[in-house]
Design an enzyme around this catalytic site. Structure first.
Site, PDB file in Angstrom:
ATOM      1  N   ASP A   4      23.658  16.126  -3.489  1.00 22.64           N
ATOM      2  CA  ASP A   4      25.051  15.870  -3.833  1.00 22.64           C
ATOM      3  C   ASP A   4      25.215  14.397  -4.184  1.00 22.64           C
ATOM      4  O   ASP A   4      25.123  13.568  -3.314  1.00 22.64           O
ATOM      5  CB  ASP A   4      25.972  16.302  -2.691  1.00 22.64           C
ATOM      6  CG  ASP A   4      25.501  15.805  -1.310  1.00 22.64           C
ATOM      7  OD1 ASP A   4      24.311  15.545  -1.114  1.00 22.64           O
ATOM      8  OD2 ASP A   4      26.357  15.663  -0.426  1.00 22.64           O
ATOM      9  N   ASP A  19      17.476  16.150   6.442  1.00 20.99           N
ATOM     10  CA  ASP A  19      17.086  14.795   6.853  1.00 20.99           C
ATOM     11  C   ASP A  19      16.153  14.866   8.059  1.00 20.99           C
ATOM     12  O   ASP A  19      15.223  14.064   8.192  1.00 20.99           O
ATOM     13  CB  ASP A  19      18.318  13.980   7.260  1.00 20.99           C
ATOM     14  CG  ASP A  19      19.227  13.640   6.102  1.00 20.99           C
ATOM     15  OD1 ASP A  19      19.352  12.456   5.772  1.00 20.99           O
ATOM     16  OD2 ASP A  19      19.832  14.571   5.516  1.00 20.99           O
ATOM     17  N   ARG A  70      27.355   5.964   7.286  1.00 21.34           N
ATOM     18  CA  ARG A  70      28.478   6.912   7.405  1.00 21.34           C
ATOM     19  C   ARG A  70      28.015   8.270   7.908  1.00 21.34           C
ATOM     20  O   ARG A  70      28.825   9.135   8.234  1.00 21.34           O
ATOM     21  CB  ARG A  70      29.196   7.045   6.049  1.00 21.34           C
ATOM     22  CG  ARG A  70      28.408   7.782   4.990  1.00 21.34           C
ATOM     23  CD  ARG A  70      28.955   7.507   3.579  1.00 21.34           C
ATOM     24  NE  ARG A  70      30.246   8.136   3.354  1.00 21.34           N
ATOM     25  CZ  ARG A  70      30.432   9.337   2.809  1.00 21.34           C
ATOM     26  NH1 ARG A  70      29.382  10.061   2.424  1.00 21.34           N
ATOM     27  NH2 ARG A  70      31.627   9.814   2.620  1.00 21.34           N
ATOM     28  N   GLU A  74      19.246   4.284   2.165  1.00 15.74           N
ATOM     29  CA  GLU A  74      19.206   5.704   1.845  1.00 15.74           C
ATOM     30  C   GLU A  74      18.523   5.996   0.509  1.00 15.74           C
ATOM     31  O   GLU A  74      17.811   6.994   0.367  1.00 15.74           O
ATOM     32  CB  GLU A  74      20.665   6.179   1.800  1.00 15.74           C
ATOM     33  CG  GLU A  74      20.885   7.613   1.447  1.00 15.74           C
ATOM     34  CD  GLU A  74      22.354   7.908   1.212  1.00 15.74           C
ATOM     35  OE1 GLU A  74      22.721   9.074   1.392  1.00 15.74           O
ATOM     36  OE2 GLU A  74      23.126   6.998   0.846  1.00 15.74           O
ATOM     37  N   ASN A 108      24.735  21.911   7.680  1.00 16.57           N
ATOM     38  CA  ASN A 108      24.649  20.696   6.874  1.00 16.57           C
ATOM     39  C   ASN A 108      24.675  19.488   7.838  1.00 16.57           C
ATOM     40  O   ASN A 108      23.842  18.593   7.764  1.00 16.57           O
ATOM     41  CB  ASN A 108      25.828  20.693   5.909  1.00 16.57           C
ATOM     42  CG  ASN A 108      25.809  19.577   4.893  1.00 16.57           C
ATOM     43  OD1 ASN A 108      26.428  19.701   3.845  1.00 16.57           O
ATOM     44  ND2 ASN A 108      25.139  18.476   5.158  1.00 16.57           N
ATOM     45  N   ARG A 136      26.756  20.827  -2.173  1.00 14.14           N
ATOM     46  CA  ARG A 136      26.503  20.006  -0.982  1.00 14.14           C
ATOM     47  C   ARG A 136      25.535  20.704  -0.032  1.00 14.14           C
ATOM     48  O   ARG A 136      24.760  20.049   0.661  1.00 14.14           O
ATOM     49  CB  ARG A 136      27.825  19.654  -0.297  1.00 14.14           C
ATOM     50  CG  ARG A 136      28.693  18.776  -1.179  1.00 14.14           C
ATOM     51  CD  ARG A 136      30.131  18.583  -0.705  1.00 14.14           C
ATOM     52  NE  ARG A 136      30.920  18.069  -1.816  1.00 14.14           N
ATOM     53  CZ  ARG A 136      30.912  16.791  -2.243  1.00 14.14           C
ATOM     54  NH1 ARG A 136      30.172  15.890  -1.600  1.00 14.14           N
ATOM     55  NH2 ARG A 136      31.650  16.417  -3.271  1.00 14.14           N
TER      56      ARG A 136
END
Length: 505
Positions: A283, A117, A109, A461, A153, A278
């Site tokens: 999160d 990341d 997603r 993940e 983000n 977040r």
């Protein structure tokens, strides 16, 4: 629970080959713009085009021409190019934020470029000698600072109001070690400084301690959460939070700040805290109280450790460029921050690093794997590192490092473990000479991931590190419960761990 068996060379080689192949499927460039623009996290009418926003400081007609050359006429009809409004509040319809070069997305997603990341992805790209893609990954983040004001983000319009943990300077230096391109290195300095000051002035700065905090600028519910983080009954994450507040007593903070019980509504401060949580990248966790909405009142270990590293990195970069005076200034800033981390975030009694609550003047003793950041980045003294290692049993699980030792129904708590935190712990242990412990944890994580790859033929993940399993959804109650495949930072961490076991820091 016993440790999974040691992977064979063949098993490791199979995973390496999978990772090498996956970089291509996770790469987004101009040719993939329609694929990038599509966003499963938002409600979207099938017939309407997906919107791509161009920075107002760019030449929009020129970029439109470039894109028309890269895409088919059919694909261009499914995309609408717009100039980004100068005020975020003026955005009526959300869309993708244009980036000029290729970049690697996490997967699943997460079909856009993410801030922190990207650091772990970069490590993997460098190990796999994907030099051009590695260069582009860093350049797209620098472009974000230049054209969107900070590293976002992710490059979606609903993320314009928040950043992510600052790892840009580490990425710049990791790439420079391979390119030795001093002209390029020099060009990054103004953007690195701009990104640094985003974090060290109000509202991110807490003047009383001199330490920084996370702080998102947006108001109200996060759009991507409203639509995509729904359970089988159709309840959103925010609905489930309200049910929790109705059902359980909260002692970690004043619940009236965040929840209007009479009207069964979350307050504007709740949504500010939710967005800020977040920005932290974690999160969701109960690290800053239930759902971490109290995060605005904390100096976090992770953020301030990364800012220390950024100060060290800017000292090193100025040294490479021959700017001795600036090198000393940045080095002095790092020394001051190290002292403040020691003063406010180290708990001598517990032998761990904790987040500092500005209002109470005390640390919150929530056991969390960010205690390894000061070891990873060389902030801890040898004695402090030893104390943390004496507490290793609080975190060590059959599959690596537990995020916390609290089971909360959140994905950034027990029994879950994540590749980045395991890598940070391992490199921190190596840095202070705890090679046996570092090897043991690295081997546990690699064995689990490779075993699960054998079962599912994919990397994911996050993992349940107690059961050594990629099946996590049933135990996650808040946020999104899926385990995304791909997966960018898991790929990078696997390659870094395989290299680090032999190399040592």
């Amino acid at each position: 629970m016993s440790t999974p068996p040691t992977p064979t060379t063949t098993q490791i080689d199979t995973v390496r080959a999978h990772i090498k192949k996956t970089w291509k499927t996770l790469t987004r460039s101009h040719q993939d713009l329609l694929k990038s623009a599509k966003d499963s996290k938002l409600d979207h009418e099938t017939e309407t085009p997906w919107i791509v926003y161009i920075s107002p400081s760019e030449d929009c007609p020129n970029i439109q021409t470039v894109l028309e050359r890269s895409l088919s006429a059919k694909d261009m009809q499914r995309i609408e190019i717009r100039t980004l409004p100068s005020q975020v509040e003026a955005i009526q319809e959300h869309g993708l934020l244009y980036l000029p070069g290729p970049y690697v997305v996490p997967g699943g997603r997460f079909n856009e470029m993410y801030g922190w990341d990207s650091y772990f992805i970069l490590l993997g790209l460098l190990h796999d000698e994907e030099w051009e893609l590695a260069q582009s990954q860093v350049d797209q983040l620098l472009y974000q600072v230049q054209h969107y004001g900070t590293i976002l983000n992710s490059n979606r319009t609903y993320m314009l109001s928040r950043s992510q943990p600052p790892v840009l300077s580490m990425m710049v230096l990791a790439l420079f070690q391979h390119t030795h391109d001093e002209e390029w290195l020099k060009s990054t300095v103004p953007l690195l400084e701009q990104f640094y000051y985003y974090w060290v002035v109000p509202p991110h700065l807490n003047a009383a301690t001199g330490l920084s905090r996370f702080y998102a600028f947006g108001e109200g519910p996060a759009p991507e959460v409203l639509f995509s983080e729904r359970d089988e009954e159709g309840k959103s994450h925010y609905d489930r939070v309200k049910e929790y507040y109705q059902t359980f007593e909260v002692k970690d903070y004043d619940i009236n700040l965040y929840y209007d019980r009479e009207n069964d509504e979350l307050t504007s401060l709740f949504y500010k805290g939710d967005r800020t949580m977040r920005e932290s990248g974690f999160d969701i966790t109960n690290r800053f109280g239930p759902f971490s909405v109290d995060i605005l009142y904390y100096a976090p270990v992770c953020l301030n450790s990364l800012l220390y590293q950024m100060e060290q990195d800017l000292a090193q970069i100025n040294g490479i460029l021959g700017n001795e005076e600036q090198k000393q200034q940045w080095s002095d800033r790092a020394d001051i921050r190290r002292d403040r981390i020691d003063q406010y975030l180290w708990d001598e009694e517990q032998g761990l690093y904790f987040d500092y609550h500005f209002q109470s003047g005390e640390c919150r003793r929530y056991i969390f794997a960010t205690t390894f950041y000061p070891l990873w980045l060389g902030i801890a003294s040898q004695a402090q590192a030893q104390r943390v290692v004496e507490n290793l049993s609080l975190f060590e699980a059959p599959g690596g490092i537990l995020t916390s030792n609290s089971v909360t129904g959140n994905q950034w708590d027990a029994p879950f473990g994540w590749a980045p935190l395991t890598l940070i712990a391992v490199l921190g242990l190596y840095r202070y000479g705890y090679h046996a412990e570092g090897d043991r944890i690295a081997n546990k994580f690699l064995a689990m991931v490779i075993k699960e790859f054998g079962r599912h033929k994919t990397l994911v993940e996050k993992y349940d590190v107690e059961r050594c399993s990629a099946n996590v959804s049933d135990d996650i109650s808040f946020g999104y419960s899926s385990n995304e495949v791909g997966f960018g930072w898991t790929n990078g961490v696997i390659l870094e761990l395989l290299a680090a076991r032999g190399r040592k820091v």
